[in-house]
Design a protein around this motif. Structure first.
Motif, PDB file in Angstrom:
ATOM      1  N   ASP A  83      24.557 -14.387  -9.494  1.00  0.00           N
ATOM      2  CA  ASP A  83      25.390 -15.264  -8.674  1.00  0.00           C
ATOM      3  C   ASP A  83      26.759 -15.298  -9.333  1.00  0.00           C
ATOM      4  O   ASP A  83      26.971 -15.978 -10.337  1.00  0.00           O
ATOM      5  CB  ASP A  83      24.774 -16.660  -8.601  1.00  0.00           C
ATOM      6  CG  ASP A  83      25.541 -17.599  -7.669  1.00  0.00           C
ATOM      7  OD1 ASP A  83      26.681 -17.255  -7.292  1.00  0.00           O
ATOM      8  OD2 ASP A  83      25.013 -18.667  -7.330  1.00  0.00           O
ATOM      9  N   ALA A  84      27.696 -14.546  -8.777  1.00  0.00           N
ATOM     10  CA  ALA A  84      28.989 -14.350  -9.440  1.00  0.00           C
ATOM     11  C   ALA A  84      29.771 -15.639  -9.604  1.00  0.00           C
ATOM     12  O   ALA A  84      30.553 -15.777 -10.547  1.00  0.00           O
ATOM     13  CB  ALA A  84      29.821 -13.328  -8.655  1.00  0.00           C
ATOM     14  N   PHE A  85      29.571 -16.600  -8.700  1.00  0.00           N
ATOM     15  CA  PHE A  85      30.314 -17.856  -8.770  1.00  0.00           C
ATOM     16  C   PHE A  85      29.368 -19.039  -8.955  1.00  0.00           C
ATOM     17  O   PHE A  85      29.606 -20.134  -8.441  1.00  0.00           O
ATOM     18  CB  PHE A  85      31.165 -18.028  -7.507  1.00  0.00           C
ATOM     19  CG  PHE A  85      32.216 -16.961  -7.361  1.00  0.00           C
ATOM     20  CD1 PHE A  85      33.417 -17.045  -8.045  1.00  0.00           C
ATOM     21  CD2 PHE A  85      31.999 -15.849  -6.565  1.00  0.00           C
ATOM     22  CE1 PHE A  85      34.381 -16.060  -7.935  1.00  0.00           C
ATOM     23  CE2 PHE A  85      32.951 -14.850  -6.437  1.00  0.00           C
ATOM     24  CZ  PHE A  85      34.150 -14.951  -7.130  1.00  0.00           C
ATOM     25  N   GLY A  86      28.310 -18.812  -9.715  1.00  0.00           N
ATOM     26  CA  GLY A  86      27.302 -19.851  -9.918  1.00  0.00           C
ATOM     27  C   GLY A  86      27.695 -20.933 -10.898  1.00  0.00           C
ATOM     28  O   GLY A  86      27.016 -21.967 -10.985  1.00  0.00           O
ATOM     29  N   GLN A  87      28.776 -20.722 -11.649  1.00  0.00           N
ATOM     30  CA  GLN A  87      29.190 -21.726 -12.644  1.00  0.00           C
ATOM     31  C   GLN A  87      30.019 -22.807 -11.956  1.00  0.00           C
ATOM     32  O   GLN A  87      31.248 -22.778 -11.961  1.00  0.00           O
ATOM     33  CB  GLN A  87      29.999 -21.058 -13.763  1.00  0.00           C
ATOM     34  CG  GLN A  87      29.173 -20.138 -14.646  1.00  0.00           C
ATOM     35  CD  GLN A  87      30.038 -19.435 -15.664  1.00  0.00           C
ATOM     36  OE1 GLN A  87      30.713 -18.462 -15.354  1.00  0.00           O
ATOM     37  NE2 GLN A  87      30.034 -19.932 -16.885  1.00  0.00           N
ATOM     38  N   THR A  88      29.337 -23.759 -11.346  1.00  0.00           N
ATOM     39  CA  THR A  88      30.024 -24.829 -10.625  1.00  0.00           C
ATOM     40  C   THR A  88      29.453 -26.181 -11.013  1.00  0.00           C
ATOM     41  O   THR A  88      28.313 -26.294 -11.460  1.00  0.00           O
ATOM     42  CB  THR A  88      29.872 -24.659  -9.096  1.00  0.00           C
ATOM     43  OG1 THR A  88      28.477 -24.701  -8.754  1.00  0.00           O
ATOM     44  CG2 THR A  88      30.484 -23.367  -8.617  1.00  0.00           C
ATOM     45  N   MET A  89      30.272 -27.189 -10.855  1.00  0.00           N
ATOM     46  CA  MET A  89      29.821 -28.579 -10.967  1.00  0.00           C
ATOM     47  C   MET A  89      30.110 -29.273  -9.634  1.00  0.00           C
ATOM     48  O   MET A  89      31.068 -28.928  -8.939  1.00  0.00           O
ATOM     49  CB  MET A  89      30.526 -29.303 -12.111  1.00  0.00           C
ATOM     50  CG  MET A  89      32.018 -29.445 -11.956  1.00  0.00           C
ATOM     51  SD  MET A  89      32.776 -30.321 -13.347  1.00  0.00           S
ATOM     52  CE  MET A  89      32.752 -29.060 -14.595  1.00  0.00           C
ATOM     53  N   THR A  90      29.267 -30.215  -9.277  1.00  0.00           N
ATOM     54  CA  THR A  90      29.434 -30.918  -8.003  1.00  0.00           C
ATOM     55  C   THR A  90      30.382 -32.089  -8.192  1.00  0.00           C
ATOM     56  O   THR A  90      30.207 -32.912  -9.099  1.00  0.00           O
ATOM     57  CB  THR A  90      28.083 -31.425  -7.477  1.00  0.00           C
ATOM     58  OG1 THR A  90      27.197 -30.307  -7.341  1.00  0.00           O
ATOM     59  CG2 THR A  90      28.250 -32.099  -6.122  1.00  0.00           C
ATOM     60  N   PHE A  91      31.401 -32.142  -7.339  1.00  0.00           N
ATOM     61  CA  PHE A  91      32.428 -33.174  -7.425  1.00  0.00           C
ATOM     62  C   PHE A  91      32.432 -33.979  -6.129  1.00  0.00           C
ATOM     63  O   PHE A  91      32.502 -33.410  -5.038  1.00  0.00           O
ATOM     64  CB  PHE A  91      33.804 -32.525  -7.650  1.00  0.00           C
ATOM     65  CG  PHE A  91      34.954 -33.484  -7.698  1.00  0.00           C
ATOM     66  CD1 PHE A  91      35.112 -34.354  -8.762  1.00  0.00           C
ATOM     67  CD2 PHE A  91      35.875 -33.523  -6.655  1.00  0.00           C
ATOM     68  CE1 PHE A  91      36.177 -35.247  -8.806  1.00  0.00           C
ATOM     69  CE2 PHE A  91      36.942 -34.419  -6.692  1.00  0.00           C
ATOM     70  CZ  PHE A  91      37.100 -35.274  -7.769  1.00  0.00           C
ATOM     71  N   TYR A  92      32.364 -35.295  -6.257  1.00  0.00           N
ATOM     72  CA  TYR A  92      32.363 -36.189  -5.098  1.00  0.00           C
ATOM     73  C   TYR A  92      33.719 -36.888  -5.005  1.00  0.00           C
ATOM     74  O   TYR A  92      34.172 -37.484  -5.986  1.00  0.00           O
ATOM     75  CB  TYR A  92      31.247 -37.222  -5.196  1.00  0.00           C
ATOM     76  CG  TYR A  92      29.870 -36.609  -5.159  1.00  0.00           C
ATOM     77  CD1 TYR A  92      29.207 -36.409  -3.952  1.00  0.00           C
ATOM     78  CD2 TYR A  92      29.230 -36.212  -6.332  1.00  0.00           C
ATOM     79  CE1 TYR A  92      27.940 -35.833  -3.912  1.00  0.00           C
ATOM     80  CE2 TYR A  92      27.966 -35.636  -6.312  1.00  0.00           C
ATOM     81  CZ  TYR A  92      27.334 -35.447  -5.103  1.00  0.00           C
ATOM     82  OH  TYR A  92      26.076 -34.874  -5.066  1.00  0.00           O
ATOM     83  N   SER A  93      34.354 -36.797  -3.835  1.00  0.00           N
ATOM     84  CA  SER A  93      35.684 -37.364  -3.655  1.00  0.00           C
ATOM     85  C   SER A  93      35.711 -38.280  -2.440  1.00  0.00           C
ATOM     86  O   SER A  93      35.350 -37.859  -1.335  1.00  0.00           O
ATOM     87  CB  SER A  93      36.710 -36.237  -3.480  1.00  0.00           C
ATOM     88  OG  SER A  93      37.948 -36.741  -3.035  1.00  0.00           O
TER      89      SER A  93
END
Length: 340
Positions: free
Chosen positions: A262-272
């Motif tokens: 998963d090339a863009f798997g390094q994510t964190m979930t941000f709630y705005s």
């Protein structure tokens, strides 16, 4: 083309801001170490756009493309797909190194003319495939090339994204829709990983999601030299409410193991509360920056590189051209690669 061996920073320019990726490339050019590279300026067919973006980044805008080319060692071309040939050939004729946004061309003959012109002039021509500079993609290639997972049997890849709108949905300017836009990234890394060419393509594509004049979804099934079977899902299937722009994923099945990438798997979930929806914020390495920095290094020093060449860009685009033909015929198409 002579390499810059005078000890000065390499001089780079941006040709056109028409492509969505141009804004990232402009920021990357601005971030390059000043003792290594100078962002000379921007030329754009829309002068106001050039002026605004140059002022924002502390560089110059050029009304005349020839003037920009006279002051640089290399350029990044980020125009509409239709204008790639015109602008690449202008830079090549001026003896300037080029990295051109993907797809390299909207037909095989156009791409071949660019590649031949660069070869005959002795000018480096590269294609902007930043996915090659994502660490997990580099690692997967290393595992395949070293033989650690055995012989590759099959690969299934995806490149989903949001429908970009604008000229991307104009068949004259873009050369197609999601198929040509999203096939080439995955086709390139399959070729790069395996060191082999595609031999046969079957595809189906259609408009299923949006009322636009080009396809918004496509599925490709392909054979690669050595008997590898591959699929690519190339679609604009991510809605505006989706928390991230899209994806590049691969499942690689081999005789000695399986890779899930998963090339863009390094994510964190941000709630705005301002957006009133969650987003996935990517914290991995900036592949665009690594690609642009490598382009600057190659223009400055020469030498081997993992940048995709113009020929690599043409070969990836030829997969998309064959897929369109297969979709029209509703039958597999043998890939007949243009001779360079």
């Amino acid at each position: 083309m002579e390499r810059n061996n005078q000890g000065r920073p390499v001089r780079l320019g941006l040709v056109s801001m028409a492509h969505l990726h141009a804004y990232s490339y402009a920021d990357c050019l601005m971030r390059l170490p000043k003792d290594q590279a100078e962002f000379v300026g921007i030329w754009d067919e829309n002068e106001e756009r050039a002026k605004e973006n140059a002022a924002r980044r502390g560089t110059r805008h050029f009304r005349d493309l020839g003037q920009l080319l006279a002051e640089v060692d290399g350029v990044v071309v980020a125009s509409t797909n239709r204008r790639h040939e015109e602008l690449v050939l202008a830079a090549v004729e001026a003896g300037k190194a080029v990295i051109c946004e993907k797809p390299l061309s909207i037909n095989a003959e156009s791409g071949a003319r660019m590649v031949r012109a660069a070869r005959d002039k002795g000018v480096p021509l590269f294609t902007a495939f930043p996915v090659r500079f994502i660490p997990v993609v580099e690692k997967a290639r290393e595992l395949i090339r070293s033989g650690r997972i055995g012989r590759v049997l099959a690969i299934n890849g995806t490149n989903h994204g949001q429908m970009p709108g604008g000229w991307f949905t104009d068949p004259e300017e873009a050369g197609g829709g999601s198929l040509i836009d999203h096939t080439v990234h995955v086709a390139d890394i399959i070729r790069w990983m395996l060191g082999a060419e595609f031999t046969e393509v079957y595809a189906e594509y259609d408009r299923r999601l949006y009322d636009i004049p080009v396809e918004d979804c496509a599925i490709l099934m392909m054979e690669v030299e050595g008997g590898v079977f591959a699929t690519i899902d190339a679609s604009w299937s991510r809605p505006r409410s989706f928390p991230f722009w899209g994806d590049v994923t691969m499942g690689i099945q081999a005789t000695g193991g399986v890779i899930r990438l998963d090339a863009f798997g390094q994510t964190m979930t941000f709630y705005s509360d301002e957006r009133m929806r969650p987003s996935w914020e990517f914290y991995g390495e900036n592949a665009d920056y690594r690609m642009i920095a490598e382009f600057a290094r190659v223009v400055r020093e020469g030498g081997p590189t993992q940048l995709a060449t113009g020929l690599d860009g043409l070969r990836a685009a030829e997969v998309a051209f064959a897929a369109y033909e297969a979709g029209r015929r509703h039958q597999p198409v043998k890939l007949e690669l243009v001779q360079i």
